[in-house]
Design an enzyme around this catalytic site. Sequence first.
Site, PDB file in Angstrom:
ATOM      1  N   LYS A  81      50.748  72.160  33.761  1.00  0.00           N
ATOM      2  CA  LYS A  81      50.928  70.974  34.591  1.00  0.00           C
ATOM      3  C   LYS A  81      51.023  69.768  33.655  1.00  0.00           C
ATOM      4  CE  LYS A  81      48.702  68.729  38.606  1.00  0.00           C
ATOM      5  NZ  LYS A  81      47.547  68.812  39.523  1.00  0.00           N
ATOM      6  N   SER A 156      48.912  68.936  44.366  1.00  0.00           N
ATOM      7  CA  SER A 156      49.759  68.244  43.421  1.00  0.00           C
ATOM      8  C   SER A 156      50.358  69.150  42.346  1.00  0.00           C
ATOM      9  CB  SER A 156      48.969  67.131  42.739  1.00  0.00           C
ATOM     10  OG  SER A 156      47.915  67.674  41.958  1.00  0.00           O
ATOM     11  N   SER A 180      44.593  70.951  44.875  1.00  0.00           N
ATOM     12  CA  SER A 180      45.875  70.887  44.163  1.00  0.00           C
ATOM     13  C   SER A 180      46.294  72.159  43.456  1.00  0.00           C
ATOM     14  CB  SER A 180      45.849  69.740  43.153  1.00  0.00           C
ATOM     15  OG  SER A 180      46.006  68.515  43.814  1.00  0.00           O
TER      16      SER A 180
END
Lengths: 496, 512
Positions: A81, A156, A180
Amino acid sequence: MSAYIEDLDAALIAKAVKEGSISALEVAQASLDAIDKRDPQIHAFIQVTPELALKAAQDIDNARAQGKELPPLAGVPIAFKDNMHLIGSRTTCASHMLENYESVFTATAVQRMLDAGCVPVGKLNMDEFAFGSSTESSYFGHTCNPYDIERVPGGSSGGSAAAVASGMVPLTLGSDTGGSIRQPASFCGVVGFKPTYGMVSRYGIVAFGSSLDQVGPFGRSVHDVALAMNALAGRDERDCTSQPWNIDFTADLNSGVEGMKIGIVSSLNNAEGVEAEVVDAINKAAQNLTAAGAELVEVELPHAAAAIAAYYVLAPCEAFSNLARFDGVRYGHRPNDARDLADMTSRARAEGFGPEVKRRIMLGAHLLASGVYDKYYYPAQQVRALITEDYKKAYEQVDAILMPTSPHTAFKFGELSNPTQMYLSDMFTISLNIAGNAGISVPVGFGSASGLPIGAQLIGPAFQDHKLLRIAASLEASYEATQCAPGFTKKGGLLS
Amino acid sequence: MKELEEVLKDWEPVIGLECHTELTTLQTKMFCGCRLSHDDEPNTNVCPVCLGMPGALPAPNKAAIQSIVLAGLATNCEIMKRSMFYRKNYFYPDMAKNFQTTQGPIAFCMGGWLDLEVTGAAARERYDDGTLTPGPEGGYIAHVGITRIHMEEDAAKMIHVGGIDGRIDGADHSLIDYNRCGTPLIELVTEPDLRSPEEARLFMEKLRQIFLTLGISDCSLESGSMRCDGNISLRRRGTKKFGTKTELKNINSFKSLHDGLEYEIRRQAEVLEEGGIVYQETRHWETSTKRTLVMRTKETADDYRFFPEPDLAPYDLSEEFIEDVRSRLPELPDARRDRYAQSFGIKRSDAAQIAGDPDVAKFFEAAMEGKDIKLARSVANVILNDLAGYLNAEGKTVATMSITPAQVASLADLLATDAITSSQGREVFQAMAETGKDPAAIVDERGMRQVSDLSALEPVVESVLEACPDQVAQYKGGNTKVIGYLVGQCMKASKGNGNPKLFNQLLSQKLG
């Protein structure tokens, strides 16, 4: 040679590389090729790092050639990420603010995956600074759900989930502050694990809510996730909230759930807003666990309903302060023609941050203001204590609790345009971050109405992560093995 | 403006201090492993943590926690077993994260005190309402409460270029040196218990002596490793309610602290007596013009949005940790003063001066090592007069000079045994400081041994009596004080080598 890795999970790749039936370089190239071919459609990656990947892969092949013992995940392509630092890559947090920010050090979690032999192929899309549940707020454009490119991958860590679901990499890391990791895993039909707070070092992860953030892996199997945890877990002197931990997460993975007690919170599962197909899928998962020998026990989490309210006090407060450092002074976006210091700082932030980031910062600034603080921050901390206590009591009766990961399947872009509506979609995931416990989303088939992936969430007590993975593996075994999304799978591939 | 003495008749000053001390003797910064050194090339002792890079996290310096616990134990504080770090949020580039990590309502050290002995002229700044506790050597004892001592980190150093007097207003750019950013800092806050500028000065001096003795900082007001802000307000004598306070900043010496507070007392009295209002504001002491100027008004109170630092767990101190620190507590200045006064028989005020500076105390004890206690007074005299004067003139310290304790002991011995006169002593000290030679060698070289041989002194006395018939007559007429003049003449005639005590005796005999 045309190579496919979409049907290979991390464990298989590591085994093949170790045995020499495939080279790390071939695997890395296959992953890079898959990204080249598929990412224009999915847009899971913000940055692809072929040089880092090929160098790491070559090092592994060299080590093998020299007869050295290879680390457990040698040759497994991985992507991170884009809120995780990796030297040699930019860390943008999907924000204009950090568009050109080069990592100045490597995050502990990232380094541990590299030390375990993983090959870094790139950085993944996300909601800007991890504020969101759909990856729509990325400055670099949204990521598409591999099951339906009209739909969000969740967020996310949307890029982390979509990259695995579309077969570009078998393993990714994400971060989970309010769901997330678990929610995008659910939307994209992959396994996503949020470890207990303190299990994995946060050093080098750009902070959102420091007391809630936790790093965790995505994979196509619980076993892969357990392998990743073997590398990730443990004390890091640079993060004083990290705990010493040394356990083989794969050891008991296949020991089953015979005699275990699984909690069900009926009031939550049947709450307003939970889609019928989701309820059905969770009931089916519960039956499967019973069939495997577990006993279902009704438990209560009386304060769970207050979790979202507490979260939207605590998380913005921490975010407001964590994001204060982005002022354009030492790094990040800076206007060229600022009149003075105040003008420079305020314009760096006004231009550098997107609307959701500004919304959270303003919320935090307001909630921490004198006179307001006492009315919100303290009660929120009290709620936090009550929820933590709720879970403790529940875990006196059960080994884990089963509930949906999300009240619904992946929604269409722009469908949840109202922020509050978006916030409420985290109703099942948030209370876990509040309590700091572990949780995992496991694919449990597809919606009878939508045909989209549904994730079941299993949650367990703090620092019993290995037991939670064992239960998740048992649940997983009652379904067909997780595949890549249709259109991204290619039977055959490298090992055939 | 009225003089302080006049003001004190009607007004009672209420003073509290906030004292910041950098823990300069530590090796590394508060939350990272960077070297603590402000003198290196700018921005060389920096890392992702102290530069506030995204993703960096703080890891507390345990040695700094030991230092603050030492400070707390030495100032009678309660050491809190659990305290928390907080974030103080404000935007300014000198704090890389745009928040300062400090402590919340509960600090490592809470609720301490120090007693001050206020004597002599200093005591006259306190209005005596009959309730003062008398001191052991006159004056009074001031009991000063300490609210707390908390741990925090220092900010970076900023230099504003192109403006006036280095101010940011009008500057065309600013430079930041983050070497200082993250330096461990302890802030001590007193209760509003101080009642005079002298008390404030004595408190700061005492605090500096204690911190120096603990070895936790170099405590330099000049370089800013010790900084002090004074909060001051006035209230009508006999009333209880606090007046509006002003905060005095930019104090870089004990004298500035005293003079700045005195100025503020007189200024506020004038404002109040003219029916005006004292505004809550920060004022800057300007040494050159000897006045305080408004830095900023506090009409718009800063909101620092304090909240618990989530990256640092609540800090728990174990009983073992606290006891371990306690066992390392050195003898503190007050205890040392009492010991010197008692076991060496030196004056309490001399003992206090020596005990107040750990280097001087160490030097004194080294000089007295293996020596007769009777030598102590003489050693103390050499240290407090000759040595102190020399260091002052040369701008040196005990740590940087080359004079040894043995040399001072040997000089003190020469003086105590009357082998040389005190004026010779000063000469020998000077020569010793310049050449590094031992006192005995200097005395030999210069042939300046004090002559105590009566057969050598008698002829000198005879000749002086002969040469001064007028003074002899005066003495015999009852003016015995004139003997001092005659001793002086004898000393002159003996080129300073004669023993003045023996001259005195011989003169008395011959005139008697």
